[in-house]
Design a protein around this motif. Structure first.
Motif, PDB file in Angstrom:
ATOM      1  N   PRO A 164       1.060 -37.157 -26.349  1.00 37.62           N
ATOM      2  CA  PRO A 164       1.338 -35.901 -25.644  1.00 37.62           C
ATOM      3  C   PRO A 164       0.310 -35.521 -24.585  1.00 37.62           C
ATOM      4  O   PRO A 164       0.667 -35.008 -23.520  1.00 37.62           O
ATOM      5  CB  PRO A 164       1.383 -34.867 -26.778  1.00 37.62           C
ATOM      6  CG  PRO A 164       1.826 -35.653 -27.966  1.00 37.62           C
ATOM      7  CD  PRO A 164       1.144 -36.980 -27.814  1.00 37.62           C
ATOM      8  N   GLY A 165      -0.960 -35.773 -24.857  1.00 39.46           N
ATOM      9  CA  GLY A 165      -1.988 -35.392 -23.893  1.00 39.46           C
ATOM     10  C   GLY A 165      -2.333 -36.467 -22.890  1.00 39.46           C
ATOM     11  O   GLY A 165      -3.267 -36.280 -22.092  1.00 39.46           O
ATOM     12  N   ARG A 166      -1.577 -37.574 -22.875  1.00 37.10           N
ATOM     13  CA  ARG A 166      -1.926 -38.698 -21.999  1.00 37.10           C
ATOM     14  C   ARG A 166      -0.716 -39.172 -21.188  1.00 37.10           C
ATOM     15  O   ARG A 166      -0.524 -40.347 -20.947  1.00 37.10           O
ATOM     16  CB  ARG A 166      -2.489 -39.853 -22.833  1.00 37.10           C
ATOM     17  CG  ARG A 166      -3.806 -39.505 -23.502  1.00 37.10           C
ATOM     18  CD  ARG A 166      -4.328 -40.639 -24.366  1.00 37.10           C
ATOM     19  NE  ARG A 166      -5.680 -40.385 -24.832  1.00 37.10           N
ATOM     20  CZ  ARG A 166      -5.953 -39.678 -25.943  1.00 37.10           C
ATOM     21  NH1 ARG A 166      -4.964 -39.178 -26.672  1.00 37.10           N
ATOM     22  NH2 ARG A 166      -7.212 -39.477 -26.308  1.00 37.10           N
ATOM     23  N   ARG A 167       0.088 -38.233 -20.740  1.00 42.17           N
ATOM     24  CA  ARG A 167       1.306 -38.582 -19.998  1.00 42.17           C
ATOM     25  C   ARG A 167       1.035 -38.766 -18.502  1.00 42.17           C
ATOM     26  O   ARG A 167       1.872 -39.292 -17.781  1.00 42.17           O
ATOM     27  CB  ARG A 167       2.368 -37.495 -20.189  1.00 42.17           C
ATOM     28  CG  ARG A 167       2.769 -37.307 -21.643  1.00 42.17           C
ATOM     29  CD  ARG A 167       3.633 -36.078 -21.848  1.00 42.17           C
ATOM     30  NE  ARG A 167       4.924 -36.208 -21.172  1.00 42.17           N
ATOM     31  CZ  ARG A 167       5.829 -35.245 -21.155  1.00 42.17           C
ATOM     32  NH1 ARG A 167       5.588 -34.080 -21.736  1.00 42.17           N
ATOM     33  NH2 ARG A 167       6.989 -35.432 -20.530  1.00 42.17           N
ATOM     34  N   ARG A 192       0.365 -40.150 -31.943  1.00 41.61           N
ATOM     35  CA  ARG A 192      -0.252 -38.822 -31.901  1.00 41.61           C
ATOM     36  C   ARG A 192      -0.993 -38.579 -30.596  1.00 41.61           C
ATOM     37  O   ARG A 192      -1.150 -37.433 -30.161  1.00 41.61           O
ATOM     38  CB  ARG A 192      -1.212 -38.655 -33.081  1.00 41.61           C
ATOM     39  CG  ARG A 192      -0.538 -38.519 -34.432  1.00 41.61           C
ATOM     40  CD  ARG A 192      -1.519 -38.054 -35.491  1.00 41.61           C
ATOM     41  NE  ARG A 192      -2.590 -39.012 -35.736  1.00 41.61           N
ATOM     42  CZ  ARG A 192      -2.538 -39.985 -36.640  1.00 41.61           C
ATOM     43  NH1 ARG A 192      -1.451 -40.134 -37.391  1.00 41.61           N
ATOM     44  NH2 ARG A 192      -3.558 -40.798 -36.818  1.00 41.61           N
ATOM     45  N   GLY A 193      -1.460 -39.658 -29.969  1.00 40.23           N
ATOM     46  CA  GLY A 193      -2.234 -39.514 -28.737  1.00 40.23           C
ATOM     47  C   GLY A 193      -1.414 -39.420 -27.473  1.00 40.23           C
ATOM     48  O   GLY A 193      -1.961 -39.173 -26.393  1.00 40.23           O
ATOM     49  N   TYR A 208      -5.567 -45.783 -23.098  1.00 42.80           N
ATOM     50  CA  TYR A 208      -5.933 -45.337 -24.440  1.00 42.80           C
ATOM     51  C   TYR A 208      -5.449 -46.325 -25.501  1.00 42.80           C
ATOM     52  O   TYR A 208      -6.217 -46.740 -26.388  1.00 42.80           O
ATOM     53  CB  TYR A 208      -5.324 -43.958 -24.678  1.00 42.80           C
ATOM     54  CG  TYR A 208      -5.381 -43.466 -26.108  1.00 42.80           C
ATOM     55  CD1 TYR A 208      -6.583 -43.063 -26.676  1.00 42.80           C
ATOM     56  CD2 TYR A 208      -4.221 -43.373 -26.871  1.00 42.80           C
ATOM     57  CE1 TYR A 208      -6.630 -42.585 -27.982  1.00 42.80           C
ATOM     58  CE2 TYR A 208      -4.258 -42.899 -28.174  1.00 42.80           C
ATOM     59  CZ  TYR A 208      -5.460 -42.500 -28.728  1.00 42.80           C
ATOM     60  OH  TYR A 208      -5.505 -42.035 -30.010  1.00 42.80           O
ATOM     61  N   ASN A 223      10.314 -38.406 -21.944  1.00 41.10           N
ATOM     62  CA  ASN A 223      10.242 -38.424 -23.407  1.00 41.10           C
ATOM     63  C   ASN A 223      11.276 -39.363 -24.009  1.00 41.10           C
ATOM     64  O   ASN A 223      12.035 -38.997 -24.914  1.00 41.10           O
ATOM     65  CB  ASN A 223      10.399 -37.012 -23.981  1.00 41.10           C
ATOM     66  CG  ASN A 223      10.032 -36.942 -25.454  1.00 41.10           C
ATOM     67  OD1 ASN A 223       9.217 -37.729 -25.932  1.00 41.10           O
ATOM     68  ND2 ASN A 223      10.642 -36.018 -26.179  1.00 41.10           N
ATOM     69  N   ALA A 240      -2.146 -42.999 -21.213  1.00 40.84           N
ATOM     70  CA  ALA A 240      -1.730 -43.541 -22.505  1.00 40.84           C
ATOM     71  C   ALA A 240      -1.822 -45.064 -22.543  1.00 40.84           C
ATOM     72  O   ALA A 240      -2.084 -45.646 -23.600  1.00 40.84           O
ATOM     73  CB  ALA A 240      -0.306 -43.089 -22.830  1.00 40.84           C
ATOM     74  N   LYS A 279      -0.744 -45.155 -16.801  1.00 41.90           N
ATOM     75  CA  LYS A 279      -0.835 -43.841 -17.414  1.00 41.90           C
ATOM     76  C   LYS A 279      -2.093 -43.810 -18.286  1.00 41.90           C
ATOM     77  O   LYS A 279      -2.592 -44.847 -18.745  1.00 41.90           O
ATOM     78  CB  LYS A 279       0.388 -43.571 -18.292  1.00 41.90           C
ATOM     79  CG  LYS A 279       1.701 -43.439 -17.515  1.00 41.90           C
ATOM     80  CD  LYS A 279       1.779 -42.097 -16.823  1.00 41.90           C
ATOM     81  CE  LYS A 279       3.205 -41.733 -16.410  1.00 41.90           C
ATOM     82  NZ  LYS A 279       3.809 -42.684 -15.460  1.00 41.90           N
TER      83      LYS A 279
END
Length: 302
Positions: free
Chosen positions: A38-41, A35-36, A60, A109, A57, A55
């Protein structure tokens, strides 16, 4: 980090209890990682200890796993590809994590994964010190492949959005008739002996190329269809790209448990000896016959 009790015990029962707790934490964290994403690319400033661009991500996922795994009783050290050294979190087993293998695939992706190796020794440990290894694959579905020292087979789980997970295959083994291959590194940097071996593989009409840019996704193709994956020794990088503690040992352990073989070009990956946490090694995994042929092809080089 959450407070925990230190058991200090590494007997067989305690070890398996800790292994189960680590795997449970990894599986239940996977939906949150997904879920995390998409905003951490985007890339962030700085690089990991291997000199690779990080990255958001990567960081995170690493922080989430440190929090979850580091709070488990009988885990002594948490080590990550994103950290220069292990984090002392208590006493007991050592856990090595590649938080987001293939994070470069965030932009197109494509598939990515999380790799975990649990060692009953101080780090850097040896491949023979593994008591469990696993990887999570963030593909069309989220799955987790697990190999444990107290079981002779490999298990596949599907992880649901709720964080619950269930067995989908209990005795996962490589198919006897291999059909896929994938090799990393730039072709101009392949050594001559390896290039000749790849030509032989490619000449087999039953073999199909599968290479997606995330090692764990390519390994999962091999585990599903049979075949071979390799990130080889290169003329400009004799030790290849993959880290032995975080990638080589756990992937070799899983493939061997699934009835396949692993190699650094000469011997099982589990017998590779390195004295640095972030040391690299050539990695080849797949069906035993293909690995035997690979080692024969590289014999003159060694």
């Amino acid at each position: 980090m959450a407070t925990k009790e230190n058991s200090g015990s590494t007997d067989a029962e305690s070890t398996q209890k800790t292994v189960n707790a680590v795997l449970d934490a990894v599986a239940r964290t996977a939906p949150e990682v997904r879920r995390g994403l998409p905003g951490r690319r985007i890339a962030i400033e700085g690089k990991n200890p291997s000199g690779e661009e990080q990255k958001a991500a990567d960081v995170y996922t690493d922080e989430l796993l440190l929090e979850r795994i580091g709070s488990i009783s009988n885990v002594g050290v948490y080590a990550s590809e994103e950290r220069a050294s292990g984090v002392d979190v208590g006493s007991g087993l050592s856990v090595c994590v590649d938080p987001l293998d293939g994070s470069s695939n965030l932009e197109p992706n494509a598939a990515m994964g999380t790799i975990v190796a649990i060692y009953d020794d101080d780090l850097p440990a040896s491949g023979r010190d593994i008591v469990a290894a696993a990887y999570v694959l963030y593909g069309a579905t989220t799955t987790m492949i697990v190999a444990r020292s107290n079981k002779e087979t490999v298990t596949e789980y599907v992880i649901h959005e709720s964080g619950d997970y269930q067995v989908v295959r209990e005795e996962l083994t490589l198919p006897e008739n291999p059909s896929v291959y994938g090799f990393g590194g730039r072709v101009p940097h392949w050594v001559e002996e390896f290039e000749e071996y790849v030509s032989e593989v490619e000449s087999d009409p039953s073999m199909k190329l599968r290479y997606g840019g995330a090692m764990i996704g390519d390994v999962n193709q091999v585990l599903t269809y049979g075949g071979i994956f390799g990130y080889p020794t290169l003329t400009n990088a004799p030790e290849g790209k993959l880290r032995v503690q975080f990638e080589g040992y756990p992937v070799g352990y899983i493939l061997e448990k699934a009835g396949g073989a692993s190699s650094d070009g000469r011997k099982s990956l589990l017998d590779v000896e390195k004295d640095d946490l972030h040391a690299r090694t050539p990695v080849y995994v797949g069906n035993e016959g293909l690995i035997d042929d690979l080692e024969a092809a590289l014999a003159d080089r060694y």
